[in-house]
Design a protein around this motif. Structure first.
Motif, PDB file in Angstrom:
ATOM      1  N   VAL A  44      39.555  32.963  71.944  1.00 11.39           N
ATOM      2  CA  VAL A  44      40.754  32.688  71.152  1.00 11.39           C
ATOM      3  C   VAL A  44      41.488  33.978  70.774  1.00 11.39           C
ATOM      4  N   HIS A  45      40.746  34.973  70.299  1.00 16.38           N
ATOM      5  CA  HIS A  45      41.417  36.175  69.785  1.00 16.38           C
ATOM      6  C   HIS A  45      41.727  37.189  70.879  1.00 16.38           C
ATOM      7  N   ARG A 105      42.864  23.345  67.427  1.00 10.27           N
ATOM      8  CA  ARG A 105      41.619  23.705  68.088  1.00 10.27           C
ATOM      9  C   ARG A 105      40.413  23.261  67.256  1.00 10.27           C
ATOM     10  N   ILE A 106      40.561  23.355  65.936  1.00  8.89           N
ATOM     11  CA  ILE A 106      39.474  22.910  65.063  1.00  8.89           C
ATOM     12  C   ILE A 106      39.266  21.410  65.220  1.00  8.89           C
ATOM     13  N   LEU A 107      40.380  20.660  65.245  1.00  9.79           N
ATOM     14  CA  LEU A 107      40.263  19.195  65.381  1.00  9.79           C
ATOM     15  C   LEU A 107      39.612  18.821  66.704  1.00  9.79           C
ATOM     16  N   TRP A 108      40.159  19.335  67.817  1.00  9.00           N
ATOM     17  CA  TRP A 108      39.670  18.919  69.134  1.00  9.00           C
ATOM     18  C   TRP A 108      38.324  19.540  69.468  1.00  9.00           C
ATOM     19  N   GLY A 109      38.129  20.793  69.065  1.00 12.34           N
ATOM     20  CA  GLY A 109      36.918  21.489  69.476  1.00 12.34           C
ATOM     21  C   GLY A 109      35.734  21.287  68.547  1.00 12.34           C
ATOM     22  N   THR A 139      33.678  27.232  58.614  1.00  6.32           N
ATOM     23  CA  THR A 139      33.368  28.363  59.488  1.00  6.32           C
ATOM     24  C   THR A 139      34.439  28.509  60.565  1.00  6.32           C
ATOM     25  N   ALA A 140      34.832  27.383  61.137  1.00  2.13           N
ATOM     26  CA  ALA A 140      35.844  27.429  62.197  1.00  2.13           C
ATOM     27  C   ALA A 140      37.144  28.014  61.659  1.00  2.13           C
ATOM     28  N   ALA A 183      35.694  16.707  58.571  1.00  2.00           N
ATOM     29  CA  ALA A 183      36.693  17.744  58.301  1.00  2.00           C
ATOM     30  C   ALA A 183      36.328  18.578  57.081  1.00  2.00           C
ATOM     31  N   SER A 184      35.491  18.043  56.202  1.00  2.00           N
ATOM     32  CA  SER A 184      35.120  18.838  55.036  1.00  2.00           C
ATOM     33  C   SER A 184      33.716  19.435  55.198  1.00  2.00           C
ATOM     34  N   ALA A 185      33.177  19.385  56.414  1.00  2.00           N
ATOM     35  CA  ALA A 185      31.841  19.946  56.647  1.00  2.00           C
ATOM     36  C   ALA A 185      31.890  21.470  56.625  1.00  2.00           C
TER      37      ALA A 185
END
Lengths: 338, 308
Positions: A126-127, B219-223, B209-210, B202-204
């Motif tokens: 990503v970065h 990316r957080i949602l899909w990955g 960390t993500a 979503a609140s885990a």
């Protein structure tokens, strides 16, 4: 505030305030908190649960759950930028690469359905836009660097296949992947047993010596703080009550809370005696007492503590600050009377 | 993963034996003599009855009858109805009808439920989330039968958008209306399960960390969120397939689609024990197969399940 230290601060937090919306109303979790981190140094934020130590670093890095949390004031200066006013996109360019975080419980802080290699490699992808295979290779190098045996094979393992200490090493490898200038570790050793805890702290110190990065370590453990801190910030009820170089703060504590903490550490000399404890419990942030929040538990409280909240002010010594009225009228056995 | 799949498959065998035996025993225990029932008012000659009983193994003990039945089933011979039609042929004719209805309904349900559930959960307490809460409450409050008849009379009779009944238009024409009603009725539960699961994940901690890794929200949602959130959703879909099959029986009746449901319904009315057992067994095996797929998907999605 005069800053005799010549070096440019790495991360300078000034008057940070964070409020939370709760069902019962708004509460101030972090109240005008200031501290300064320098390159190559370790700053420990010491405080009990609910003192606002984690919330302050989450606010700076923009990972505060919002709502209910809001930053209501202050600055966090890093490389000429104020982290608090950056756009989300700009902050994503800093957090994760130049400023990174390690959390307390690595089992829940790592994604259970991805291999650890993939989770580290994601940072390079990503970065840096690194290719998939290159990123995995670097992930293996990072695991090796934090002392995970057989790192090349273990990149394909999942978090639940590691022991607690190894999992925390994975977290650290992930945080160090992009060579950050600031590492914020939020109770990184709390979930670990004492020997593993010592190993992890040692690892952090080693890496810091190699890289000159600044480390902010959050803990409620006075022993951990005493062992690794260069600078110490003591928080109570969302406020900084005392800060300064570790040797000064622990050697000559100015605030009654810090004094109480130090007295409640078990020692060989006081063997067989009752361990002194700070009486009472930390205050409910919704119903803070008037004046000084530590007043109800303070052995030195007097009239002024009821009416006037003590501001953080310079204390004897270099770069030392305390928030106590006693700093105006130096502590003596007679003066301590109500 | 292969070992995990094999183990799941092996566990299915005893379950299949026990379950089919239970169904067989239950039909066996039903009152009435099927051969006498077949003849109606006019009594059959004793010799004919004896021959029929011997042909269907009706004089053997329950367990032997069951073994005959399973033996034939494994050979692919599903037996005959009492009026002499081959059950296998009948099934072959009717399967496509039920399958088309069920799969179309499932597709509609999945698209509606997953899209709205994921969106609402990701933007919890947003406009879509609140609207979805109201909409699902409405759908859950409407009895299925009422919705079926209302849709038929309004969209088919009143507005003439769809055929009223029968499968003569083929797919999709004849199936669209009943499948949509089935799908919309089923979407509410799926959307709610999905929404809650997404919101919870979503609140885990690992999502925090993500964010700390500087990842963009998409990316957080899909990955990171989606795959973890799908675990309870897949379990729900597996369970819900039974609901769709049950719903299909009623729906086929109302919209006069000549599928398995109609066949089953008629066989129960005619006390065709053999057909009921065969159909139940086939449905049960199908249901177990779905469960196997769910288990395998679970193992595929969650490494912790695989390594247990």
């Amino acid at each position: 505030m005069n800053r005799p230290m010549a070096a440019e601060p790495l991360l300078d937090v000034r008057d940070l305030s964070v409020e939370f919306d709760t069902r019962a109303g708004r509460l101030r979790a972090v109240d005008f908190v200031s501290w300064t981190l320098h390159r190559g140094r370790t700053l420990v934020i010491l405080g009990e649960s609910g003192s606002g130590k984690s919330v302050s670093t989450q606010a700076i890095t923009g990972i505060l759950d919002s709502p209910p949390g809001h930053v209501t004031g202050g600055q966090a200066l890093f490389d000429g930028m104020d982290l608090l006013t950056l756009t989300e996109r700009a902050r994503r360019g800093v957090v994760g690469s130049r400023i990174s975080l390690v959390f307390q419980d690595a089992l829940s802080a790592l994604n259970p359905v991805h291999t650890v290699g993939r989770q580290i490699a994601e940072l390079y992808r990503v970065h840096r836009g690194t290719s998939r295979s290159d990123a995995m290779k670097r992930a293996a190098e990072m695991l090796d660097r934090v002392g995970i045996p057989g790192a090349r094979g273990r990149v394909h393992d999942y978090p639940h296949q590691f022991s607690g200490g190894m999992r925390q090493r994975v977290m650290i490898a992930m945080a160090l992947a992009l060579g950050p200038e600031v590492l914020i570790a939020d109770e990184p050793t709390t979930a670990l047993d004492v020997t593993v805890q010592a190993q992890i702290l040692e690892l952090l110190a080693e890496i810091q010596a190699d890289t000159d990065m600044g480390v902010v370590l959050i803990t409620h453990d006075l022993a951990v703080a005493a062992e690794i801190a260069d600078d110490l910030v003591v928080m109570y009820a969302g406020r900084v009550v005392e800060s300064g170089a570790t040797a000064d703060v622990l050697g000559d504590p100015q605030h009654p809370y810090t004094q109480g903490l130090l007295q409640s550490v078990p020692s060989a000399e006081r063997r067989g005696q009752d361990l002194p404890a700070i009486p009472g419990t930390p205050p409910d942030l919704m119903r803070l007492p008037s004046g000084c929040p530590f007043r109800p538990r303070c052995p030195h409280a007097h009239d002024r503590c009821v009416t006037e909240r003590p501001a953080l002010q310079p204390a004897p010594g270099e770069l030392r600050f305390g928030a106590c009225h006693l700093l105006d009228q130096p502590l003596s056995p007679e003066g301590a009377a109500r | 993963m292969l070992r995990f799949a094999l183990r799941r498959l092996l566990i299915m065998i005893p379950i299949a034996v026990i379950v089919t035996f239970l169904v067989y025993a239950m039909v066996f225990a039903l009152p009435g003599d099927p051969i006498r029932a077949l003849s109606g008012q006019k009594p059959l000659a004793e010799s004919v009855i004896a021959a029929k009983r011997a042909y269907y193994h009706l004089n053997d003990p329950l367990f032997v009858q069951y073994l005959h039945f399973m033996g034939n089933l494994l050979k692919g011979d599903l037996g005959q109805t009492f009026d002499g039609q081959d059950i296998g042929e009948q099934l072959a004719l009717r399967w496509p009808v039920t399958l088309q209805l069920g799969l179309t309904a499932l597709a509609i349900q999945l698209v509606l439920g997953l899209v709205s559930g994921v969106y609402a959960g990701w933007r919890r307490d947003g406009l879509v989330d609140r609207a979805l809460l109201g909409a699902t409450l409405g759908v859950l409050a409407v009895p299925g039968l009422v919705a079926m008849f209302f849709a038929q009379s309004f969209f088919a009779v009143e507005l003439s958008w769809f055929p009223v009944s029968g499968a003569t238009d083929g797919w999709p024409g004849s199936y669209l209306l009943p499948a949509t009603v089935l799908g919309v009725l089923g979407f509410a539960g799926l959307a709610r399960v999905t929404r809650t699961s997404i919101a919870e994940v979503a609140s885990a901690d690992f999502v925090r960390t993500a964010r700390a890794k500087g990842l963009a929200p998409n990316r957080i949602l899909w990955g990171h969120v989606l795959r973890n959130a799908m675990l309870p959703v897949i379990t729900y879909i597996g369970l819900d397939l039974a609901g769709i099959l049950g719903g299909a029986i009623i729906t086929e009746g109302i919209y006069n689609l000549n599928g398995i449901g109609q066949f089953m319904f008629r066989s129960i009315a005619m006390k065709e024990g053999g057909v009921v057992v065969t159909l139940s067994t086939v449905l049960l095996l199908g249901y177990m197969l779905v469960n196997l797929v769910v288990d395998l998907l679970y193992g595929l999605l969650d490494p912790r399940v695989r390594h247990v």
